[in-house]
Design a protein around this motif. Structure first.
Motif, mmCIF file in Angstrom:
data_model
loop_
_atom_site.group_PDB
_atom_site.id
_atom_site.type_symbol
_atom_site.label_atom_id
_atom_site.label_comp_id
_atom_site.label_asym_id
_atom_site.label_seq_id
_atom_site.Cartn_x
_atom_site.Cartn_y
_atom_site.Cartn_z
ATOM 1 N N ALA A 246 13.384 -22.880 90.913
ATOM 2 C CA ALA A 246 13.381 -22.217 92.251
ATOM 3 C C ALA A 246 13.879 -20.599 91.525
ATOM 4 C CB ALA A 246 14.790 -22.285 93.062
ATOM 5 N N HIS A 247 14.390 -20.703 90.539
ATOM 6 C CA HIS A 247 14.739 -19.521 89.862
ATOM 7 C C HIS A 247 13.383 -18.606 88.653
ATOM 8 C CE1 HIS A 247 18.843 -20.752 90.651
ATOM 9 N NE2 HIS A 247 18.675 -19.982 90.924
ATOM 10 N N PHE A 248 12.402 -19.503 88.140
ATOM 11 C CA PHE A 248 11.160 -19.395 87.831
ATOM 12 C C PHE A 248 10.534 -17.766 88.640
ATOM 13 C CE2 PHE A 248 7.466 -19.971 86.015
ATOM 14 C CZ PHE A 248 7.132 -19.649 84.705
ATOM 15 N N VAL A 249 9.768 -17.271 87.678
ATOM 16 C CA VAL A 249 8.974 -16.329 88.248
ATOM 17 C C VAL A 249 7.682 -16.240 87.725
ATOM 18 C CG1 VAL A 249 9.001 -13.838 88.299
ATOM 19 C CG2 VAL A 249 11.118 -14.496 88.611
ATOM 20 N N GLY A 250 7.122 -15.932 86.884
ATOM 21 C CA GLY A 250 6.227 -16.325 85.430
ATOM 22 C C GLY A 250 5.483 -15.046 86.199
ATOM 23 N N GLY A 251 4.658 -15.264 85.259
ATOM 24 C CA GLY A 251 3.539 -13.442 85.401
ATOM 25 C C GLY A 251 3.362 -12.877 83.405
ATOM 26 N N ARG A 252 2.144 -12.991 83.276
ATOM 27 C CA ARG A 252 2.292 -11.748 82.217
ATOM 28 C C ARG A 252 3.210 -11.124 81.724
ATOM 29 N NH1 ARG A 252 -2.051 -11.937 77.926
ATOM 30 N NH2 ARG A 252 -2.030 -9.437 76.800
#
Length: 363
Positions: A246-252
């Motif tokens: 739920a705290h994961f954001v991701g993205g380059r």
């Protein structure tokens, strides 16, 4: 074997306890220590070692406020302390994998111009690295700054923040060397040796943090130099159960360190759960490293799809459970509590975890 004085971590947020240890040294040169596994060198010039002794005073980190004698002692101690913890980390990895990693070069006192630097990084050669030395080892190098700023010492005085005195920074950067030569998240083995990439993904940062936690024996791995940051703040990077997908954001363009804390925390929870069953913690450690090694060898071509697959937490989780099927039920249960399950992308795991969190709030 040469007697040496180093910091031994004891789980508290400070450099550690000064202890005499035996360091396996092949050669002692004026500014570097050559080990079977690594070479540790101070790049700032001047003779640090004049014989066979490695017994030096940390001198509160040395730095610009120290006199010449104190600064030399601190620099020599930094090389010795770094050498000990690099050797310890690489020998742990070698024992768990059943073979050694490539020889590692560690360079201390790097990138201190135009201003001082108190950080560390792991570098592989590539043409665009204009701020790096002209020649980098194709096997990878750890660079540690000469230090900047001050931290609290155990007696309440101030301690110059020299990364070579900070076991957490040292171990984290060695963790990247482990990742490069096992999981190889960026498929550097398929790139030309002088055109590798230094871009890190969340799994790389998280695994390096988890290795650091093993070696320090604490989940609060950066508690000394980030002690002013609250434990609930993701910048503290404390490995605790609250960090889920739920705290994961991701993205380059996002910082992989914060997302990596989710993976590192899940690994720490799984390891703690394995210990609770009465099994040896090293069994989980071995499953992780062997899983990383097997996962690193499954791509024959450097493609966008192959790189994308390597970002997925679930893929590495599956490799861990295959490495030790007997641990699978315990590991899967612990990882699921962090929202990490087999067979789903990071985006899918993030969405499911946030939906679960919303459902909890709405009850």
């Amino acid at each position: 074997m040469i007697p040496a004085i180093v910091y031994i971590p004891d789980g508290r947020p400070w450099p550690g306890q000064l202890r005499e240890v035996a360091l396996d040294v092949l050669e002692l040169r004026p500014t570097e220590v050559v080990l079977p596994e690594a070479t540790v060198r101070d790049e700032r010039g001047g003779r640090l070692f004049n014989g066979s002794t490695l017994m030096f005073d940390p001198a509160a980190g040395g730095g610009p406020l120290a006199d010449a004698v104190g600064d030399r002692q601190a620099r020599a101690f930094g090389v010795t302390n770094t050498a000990f913890h690099v050797q310890r980390a690489l020998r742990l990895a070698s024992a768990l994998l059943g073979h050694p990693l490539p020889h590692l070069l560690v360079r201390i006192g790097m990138h201190d111009q135009p201003r001082r630097w108190h950080g560390g990084h792991y570098r592989l050669p590539r043409p665009s690295l204009t701020d790096e030395p002209a020649t980098l080892s194709c096997a990878g190098e750890v660079h540690l700054g000469g230090g900047a700023g001050f931290l609290p010492a155990p007696d309440g005085s101030r301690y110059f923040h020299a990364p070579a005195h900070n076991t957490a920074i040292i171990c984290h950067e060695v963790g990247h060397h482990l990742c490069r030569h096992t999981a190889d998240f960026r498929l550097n083995r398929l790139r030309p040796p002088a055109q590798q990439t230094n871009r890190k993904i969340a799994l790389d940062e998280g695994t390096a943090d988890f290795l650091t936690a093993i070696l320090l024996g604490t989940s609060d791995i950066y508690g000394w130099h980030r002690g002013a940051i609250a434990e609930w703040d993701p910048r503290r990077r404390k490995l605790q159960p609250r960090w889920t997908m739920a705290h994961f954001v991701g993205g380059r363009d996002r910082d992989p360190h914060a997302d990596g804390t989710v993976w590192a925390s899940a690994c720490w929870s799984a390891r703690e759960r394995v210990i609770a069953t009465g099994a040896d913690a090293a069994r989980f450690d071995a499953a992780l490293l062997r899983g990383m090694e097997s996962a690193g060898a499954d791509a024959a071509r450097l493609t966008k799809e192959a790189l994308s697959r390597r970002r997925q937490f679930s893929r590495l989780l599956s490799a861990i459970t295959r490495a030790d099927p007997g641990l699978a039920p315990v590991v899967l249960t612990a990882m699921a509590e962090h929202g990490i399950r087999p067979g789903a992308s990071n985006a899918a795991l993030e969405g499911a975890a946030r939906a679960d969190l919303t459902g909890e709030v709405g009850r």
